[in-house]
Design a protein around this motif. Structure first.
Motif, PDB file in Angstrom:
ATOM      1  N   SER A 112      26.111  26.570  24.452  1.00 15.83           N
ATOM      2  CA  SER A 112      26.625  25.475  25.267  1.00 15.83           C
ATOM      3  C   SER A 112      27.149  24.299  24.452  1.00 15.83           C
ATOM      4  N   ILE A 113      26.899  24.278  23.178  1.00 17.06           N
ATOM      5  CA  ILE A 113      27.318  23.132  22.360  1.00 17.06           C
ATOM      6  C   ILE A 113      28.830  22.885  22.424  1.00 17.06           C
ATOM      7  N   PRO A 114      29.691  23.903  22.261  1.00 15.53           N
ATOM      8  CA  PRO A 114      31.140  23.615  22.349  1.00 15.53           C
ATOM      9  C   PRO A 114      31.559  23.092  23.722  1.00 15.53           C
ATOM     10  N   PHE A 115      30.923  23.609  24.773  1.00 18.14           N
ATOM     11  CA  PHE A 115      31.258  23.149  26.124  1.00 18.14           C
ATOM     12  C   PHE A 115      30.763  21.726  26.346  1.00 18.14           C
ATOM     13  N   ALA A 116      29.591  21.396  25.805  1.00 23.61           N
ATOM     14  CA  ALA A 116      29.045  20.048  25.947  1.00 23.61           C
ATOM     15  C   ALA A 116      29.891  19.030  25.189  1.00 23.61           C
ATOM     16  N   ILE A 117      30.419  19.423  24.038  1.00 26.60           N
ATOM     17  CA  ILE A 117      31.257  18.515  23.253  1.00 26.60           C
ATOM     18  C   ILE A 117      32.502  18.116  24.035  1.00 26.60           C
ATOM     19  N   VAL A 118      33.033  19.034  24.833  1.00 25.26           N
ATOM     20  CA  VAL A 118      34.198  18.733  25.671  1.00 25.26           C
ATOM     21  C   VAL A 118      33.753  18.092  26.986  1.00 25.26           C
ATOM     22  N   GLY A 119      32.716  18.650  27.597  1.00 28.93           N
ATOM     23  CA  GLY A 119      32.322  18.246  28.946  1.00 28.93           C
ATOM     24  C   GLY A 119      31.704  16.873  29.057  1.00 28.93           C
ATOM     25  N   ILE A 120      30.828  16.502  28.141  1.00 28.66           N
ATOM     26  CA  ILE A 120      30.140  15.213  28.257  1.00 28.66           C
ATOM     27  C   ILE A 120      31.123  14.034  28.200  1.00 28.66           C
ATOM     28  N   PRO A 121      32.043  13.984  27.226  1.00 27.68           N
ATOM     29  CA  PRO A 121      33.010  12.875  27.253  1.00 27.68           C
ATOM     30  C   PRO A 121      33.916  12.907  28.487  1.00 27.68           C
ATOM     31  N   LEU A 122      34.263  14.109  28.936  1.00 30.05           N
ATOM     32  CA  LEU A 122      35.115  14.220  30.122  1.00 30.05           C
ATOM     33  C   LEU A 122      34.390  13.709  31.362  1.00 30.05           C
ATOM     34  N   VAL A 123      33.126  14.081  31.520  1.00 31.88           N
ATOM     35  CA  VAL A 123      32.324  13.582  32.641  1.00 31.88           C
ATOM     36  C   VAL A 123      32.219  12.063  32.567  1.00 31.88           C
ATOM     37  N   HIS A 124      32.001  11.554  31.369  1.00 36.37           N
ATOM     38  CA  HIS A 124      31.876  10.100  31.207  1.00 36.37           C
ATOM     39  C   HIS A 124      33.175   9.392  31.593  1.00 36.37           C
ATOM     40  N   LEU A 125      34.299   9.902  31.119  1.00 34.51           N
ATOM     41  CA  LEU A 125      35.579   9.262  31.430  1.00 34.51           C
ATOM     42  C   LEU A 125      35.899   9.319  32.913  1.00 34.51           C
ATOM     43  N   LEU A 126      35.604  10.449  33.553  1.00 32.99           N
ATOM     44  CA  LEU A 126      35.897  10.570  34.983  1.00 32.99           C
ATOM     45  C   LEU A 126      34.938   9.762  35.851  1.00 32.99           C
ATOM     46  N   GLY A 127      33.724   9.536  35.368  1.00 34.25           N
ATOM     47  CA  GLY A 127      32.740   8.833  36.177  1.00 34.25           C
ATOM     48  C   GLY A 127      32.558   7.370  35.851  1.00 34.25           C
ATOM     49  N   ARG A 128      33.307   6.855  34.873  1.00 32.97           N
ATOM     50  CA  ARG A 128      33.125   5.468  34.443  1.00 32.97           C
ATOM     51  C   ARG A 128      33.277   4.452  35.553  1.00 32.97           C
ATOM     52  N   ARG A 129      34.191   4.664  36.427  1.00 36.06           N
ATOM     53  CA  ARG A 129      34.447   3.683  37.484  1.00 36.06           C
ATOM     54  C   ARG A 129      33.766   4.047  38.804  1.00 36.06           C
ATOM     55  N   VAL A 130      32.983   5.109  38.809  1.00 33.01           N
ATOM     56  CA  VAL A 130      32.303   5.548  40.028  1.00 33.01           C
ATOM     57  C   VAL A 130      30.888   4.987  40.023  1.00 33.01           C
ATOM     58  N   GLU A 131      30.575   4.154  40.997  1.00 32.93           N
ATOM     59  CA  GLU A 131      29.255   3.520  41.060  1.00 32.93           C
ATOM     60  C   GLU A 131      28.186   4.454  41.607  1.00 32.93           C
ATOM     61  N   SER A 132      28.543   5.365  42.502  1.00 34.70           N
ATOM     62  CA  SER A 132      27.571   6.242  43.157  1.00 34.70           C
ATOM     63  C   SER A 132      27.047   7.302  42.192  1.00 34.70           C
ATOM     64  N   GLN A 133      25.723   7.334  42.046  1.00 35.59           N
ATOM     65  CA  GLN A 133      25.116   8.335  41.175  1.00 35.59           C
ATOM     66  C   GLN A 133      25.307   9.740  41.747  1.00 35.59           C
ATOM     67  N   GLY A 134      25.250   9.879  43.065  1.00 39.55           N
ATOM     68  CA  GLY A 134      25.480  11.183  43.699  1.00 39.55           C
ATOM     69  C   GLY A 134      26.878  11.709  43.423  1.00 39.55           C
TER      70      GLY A 134
END
Length: 145
Positions: free
Chosen positions: A59-81
Motif C-alpha cells: 500500500s505504500i505507493p498508493f498511500a504516497i499518491v492517495g494521502i496528498p490527494l485526499v488532503h488537497l481535495l478535503g482542505r476546504r471541506v469542513e464536514s468530517q463525514g
C-alpha cells in the motif's frame, strides 16, 4: 502539506493509514477463518500477520499518491463525514486504477479498490476525534485545543 482547520495533520494521516491497514488485515482474517472448518486460532493469527505485512508493503505507493490527494481535495471541506467519503472515493480511484493497470483486470481492481476503500474510510474515521474543530463547532462537540 498545509493544514486547514478540518484536515488531519501529517501525523494523524499516518495514524489513519496504520488504522486502515489494521482494519483491512482484521477483515481479511475474518474471511480466511470463516472459510476454514473448524475454527483454528493459529490460522486466524497467521492471516492477520500475513495480511498486515503484505498490505503495509503493497500500500505504500498508493498511500504516497492517495494521502496528498485526499488532503488537497478535503482542505476546504469542513464536514468530517464528507472527508471520510472523499477518502473512500480517492481510494477506489487510485487503488482500483493501479490494480487494474498492473493486472489488466478491471473487475479485480474494483474489488480490491472497494475493499481497500472501506478500510481506508474506517482509518480516516478513526482520527476524527483528533482533528481540530472549526471555530463554529456544534454545541455538543468539544473543541480540540
Amino acid at each position: 502539506m498545509s493544514r486547514s482547520r478540518a484536515t488531519p495533520s501529517p501525523g494523524e494521516y499516518l495514524l489513519a493509514y496504520f488504522a486502515s491497514i489494521g482494519c483491512f488485515a482484521i477483515c481479511f482474517a475474518i474471511v480466511v477463518t470463516a472459510t476454514t472448518h473448524p475454527f483454528d486460532p493459529v490460522i486466524a493469527a497467521a492471516a492477520v500477520v500475513v495480511a498486515t505485512t503484505y498490505t503495509a508493503m503493497c500500500s505504500i505507493p498508493f498511500a504516497i499518491v492517495g494521502i496528498p490527494l485526499v488532503h488537497l481535495l478535503g482542505r476546504r471541506v469542513e464536514s468530517q463525514g464528507a472527508q471520510v467519503v472523499i477518502t473512500g472515493g480517492v481510494t477506489v480511484a487510485v487503488v482500483g486504477a493501479g490494480v487494474a493497470f498492473l493486472t489488466d483486470s478491471s473487475d479485480l481492481g474494483f474489488s480490491i479498490g472497494a475493499a481497500t476503500a472501506l478500510a481506508t474510510m474506517a482509518g480516516r474515521a478513526a482520527v476524527i476525534p483528533l482533528v481540530r474543530r472549526p471555530v463554529n463547532h456544534h454545541p455538543w462537540e468539544v473543541p480540540h485545543r
